[in-house]
Design a protein around this motif. Structure first.
Motif, PDB file in Angstrom:
ATOM      1  N   VAL A  26      -4.276  -2.971  -9.987  1.00 24.02           N
ATOM      2  CA  VAL A  26      -3.912  -4.273 -10.543  1.00 24.02           C
ATOM      3  C   VAL A  26      -5.100  -5.217 -10.669  1.00 24.02           C
ATOM      4  O   VAL A  26      -5.122  -6.074 -11.562  1.00 24.02           O
ATOM      5  CB  VAL A  26      -2.805  -4.927  -9.692  1.00 24.02           C
ATOM      6  CG1 VAL A  26      -1.541  -4.092  -9.738  1.00 24.02           C
ATOM      7  CG2 VAL A  26      -3.252  -5.134  -8.257  1.00 24.02           C
ATOM      8  N   CYS A  27      -6.106  -5.077  -9.797  1.00 24.43           N
ATOM      9  CA  CYS A  27      -7.253  -5.988  -9.857  1.00 24.43           C
ATOM     10  C   CYS A  27      -8.065  -5.811 -11.126  1.00 24.43           C
ATOM     11  O   CYS A  27      -8.838  -6.698 -11.503  1.00 24.43           O
ATOM     12  CB  CYS A  27      -8.142  -5.812  -8.623  1.00 24.43           C
ATOM     13  SG  CYS A  27      -7.397  -6.451  -7.111  1.00 24.43           S
ATOM     14  N   GLN A  88       2.864   6.361  -1.183  1.00 23.94           N
ATOM     15  CA  GLN A  88       1.934   5.601  -2.020  1.00 23.94           C
ATOM     16  C   GLN A  88       0.511   6.052  -1.750  1.00 23.94           C
ATOM     17  O   GLN A  88       0.159   6.399  -0.614  1.00 23.94           O
ATOM     18  CB  GLN A  88       2.072   4.103  -1.758  1.00 23.94           C
ATOM     19  CG  GLN A  88       3.344   3.504  -2.336  1.00 23.94           C
ATOM     20  CD  GLN A  88       3.308   1.993  -2.374  1.00 23.94           C
ATOM     21  OE1 GLN A  88       3.069   1.339  -1.379  1.00 23.94           O
ATOM     22  NE2 GLN A  88       3.550   1.419  -3.557  1.00 23.94           N
ATOM     23  N   PHE A  89      -0.285   6.052  -2.822  1.00 26.04           N
ATOM     24  CA  PHE A  89      -1.666   6.514  -2.780  1.00 26.04           C
ATOM     25  C   PHE A  89      -2.552   5.435  -3.409  1.00 26.04           C
ATOM     26  O   PHE A  89      -2.069   4.503  -4.047  1.00 26.04           O
ATOM     27  CB  PHE A  89      -1.818   7.809  -3.579  1.00 26.04           C
ATOM     28  CG  PHE A  89      -0.831   8.896  -3.226  1.00 26.04           C
ATOM     29  CD1 PHE A  89      -1.155   9.864  -2.293  1.00 26.04           C
ATOM     30  CD2 PHE A  89       0.421   8.952  -3.822  1.00 26.04           C
ATOM     31  CE1 PHE A  89      -0.267  10.869  -1.968  1.00 26.04           C
ATOM     32  CE2 PHE A  89       1.324   9.952  -3.512  1.00 26.04           C
ATOM     33  CZ  PHE A  89       0.981  10.913  -2.572  1.00 26.04           C
ATOM     34  N   ALA A  90      -3.873   5.586  -3.257  1.00 26.21           N
ATOM     35  CA  ALA A  90      -4.802   4.698  -3.960  1.00 26.21           C
ATOM     36  C   ALA A  90      -4.705   4.971  -5.461  1.00 26.21           C
ATOM     37  O   ALA A  90      -4.580   6.128  -5.872  1.00 26.21           O
ATOM     38  CB  ALA A  90      -6.232   4.957  -3.471  1.00 26.21           C
ATOM     39  N   PRO A  91      -4.717   3.929  -6.325  1.00 22.68           N
ATOM     40  CA  PRO A  91      -4.888   2.513  -6.007  1.00 22.68           C
ATOM     41  C   PRO A  91      -3.578   1.733  -6.079  1.00 22.68           C
ATOM     42  O   PRO A  91      -3.525   0.648  -6.670  1.00 22.68           O
ATOM     43  CB  PRO A  91      -5.844   2.069  -7.098  1.00 22.68           C
ATOM     44  CG  PRO A  91      -5.358   2.843  -8.314  1.00 22.68           C
ATOM     45  CD  PRO A  91      -4.849   4.174  -7.782  1.00 22.68           C
ATOM     46  N   ASP A  92      -2.496   2.260  -5.503  1.00 23.64           N
ATOM     47  CA  ASP A  92      -1.193   1.604  -5.591  1.00 23.64           C
ATOM     48  C   ASP A  92      -1.203   0.210  -4.958  1.00 23.64           C
ATOM     49  O   ASP A  92      -1.958  -0.057  -4.014  1.00 23.64           O
ATOM     50  CB  ASP A  92      -0.117   2.449  -4.912  1.00 23.64           C
ATOM     51  CG  ASP A  92       0.276   3.665  -5.745  1.00 23.64           C
ATOM     52  OD1 ASP A  92      -0.057   3.691  -6.939  1.00 23.64           O
ATOM     53  OD2 ASP A  92       0.912   4.574  -5.193  1.00 23.64           O
ATOM     54  N   PHE A  93      -0.325  -0.625  -5.467  1.00 24.50           N
ATOM     55  CA  PHE A  93      -0.115  -1.982  -4.951  1.00 24.50           C
ATOM     56  C   PHE A  93       1.018  -1.924  -3.944  1.00 24.50           C
ATOM     57  O   PHE A  93       2.122  -1.463  -4.260  1.00 24.50           O
ATOM     58  CB  PHE A  93       0.234  -2.918  -6.110  1.00 24.50           C
ATOM     59  CG  PHE A  93       0.434  -4.360  -5.730  1.00 24.50           C
ATOM     60  CD1 PHE A  93      -0.654  -5.215  -5.636  1.00 24.50           C
ATOM     61  CD2 PHE A  93       1.708  -4.873  -5.508  1.00 24.50           C
ATOM     62  CE1 PHE A  93      -0.474  -6.556  -5.319  1.00 24.50           C
ATOM     63  CE2 PHE A  93       1.887  -6.206  -5.189  1.00 24.50           C
ATOM     64  CZ  PHE A  93       0.798  -7.057  -5.088  1.00 24.50           C
TER      65      PHE A  93
END
Length: 242
Positions: A26-27, A88-93
């Motif tokens: 999201v960033c 959940q994994f990177a880059p999850d929010f």
């Protein structure tokens, strides 16, 4: 155990420049000024396996980007029974915007690195950046699609296909730095046999039996009970019933 370090600097934070969540999460929707503003309120955390990140019915006051590792999402019944409902994994929010209380438990399944920021900061940026709101909506819709696919896996696939589908999901998501077109994978299982069984609606014995069968057929290699090597992801996919 949690280790914190400040992640902001005068310009675009160095951490943000190399962070997978910065580019794919999201960033990535933020312009440099917004990213700096968010970074000034952010902190990086390393959380050990088994530590609760979010509690059911807990007041939501912060959100996080998963930078590395695997987060286990669970729901509990009033009598204490628990079900793993997602990973959940990177880059999850991590977190649900606009919710006052969490409706789910989140726990570090492995050592997890997070970049956390106050709820007020991210919700303010959502008003300023339609693209940020769009990315959060896109992740929510992706999670909905994945949940529907998993309903099919749990409801219609055989035990062998369930275990294979689980391994394929882990192989494709556990390391965000791996090329998505990679033909092989090596990783440590992020869940115990008991957790895998819970996630798949199987017994521990069935999970172990299916892993042994995959190993005997040469589809996977297992070392030290948790370290897996998959030489051909396409071969694994063919066994998953996809």
């Amino acid at each position: 155990m949690t280790v914190r370090e400040d992640v902001h600097s005068a310009g675009i934070p160095v951490l943000c420049q190399s962070c997978e969540a910065r580019h794919r999460g999201v960033c990535g929707a933020l312009d440099p000024d917004q990213l700096v503003a968010l970074a000034k309120t952010s902190s990086k955390h390393r959380v050990e396996p088994g530590i609760e990140l979010i509690g059911d019915a807990e007041t939501v006051d912060s959100y996080s980007n998963v930078l590395s590792g695997v987060v286990k999402l669970t729901k509990s019944l009033s009598d204490g029974r628990q079900q793993i409902v997602g990973l959940q994994f990177a880059p999850d929010f991590l977190g649900r915007p606009f919710k006052v209380e969490s409706a789910i438990n989140a726990e570090a399944a492995t050592a997890v690195s997070l970049c956390s920021f106050p709820k007020a900061a991210i919700e303010r940026l959502m008003k300023e950046s339609p693209e940020l709101e769009h990315r959060l909506l896109k992740q929510t819709l992706n999670e909905l699609d994945e949940a529907r696919d998993w309903m099919l896996t749990l409801g219609r696939k055989t035990a062998a296909e369930k275990v294979t589908s689980f391994l394929l999901m882990i192989a494709r998501n556990i390391d965000p730095t791996v090329n998505p077109t990679a033909k092989s994978a090596t990783f440590d299982l992020p869940l115990t046999r008991a957790d895998i069984a819970d996630f798949l609606g199987l017994t521990i014995e069935t999970v172990s039996r299916q892993l042994t069968r995959l190993r005997m057929d040469g589809v996977i290699r297992i070392e030290n009970n948790r370290h897996l090597t998959i030489d051909s992801l396409s071969r694994l996919e063919r066994r998953s019933g996809a």
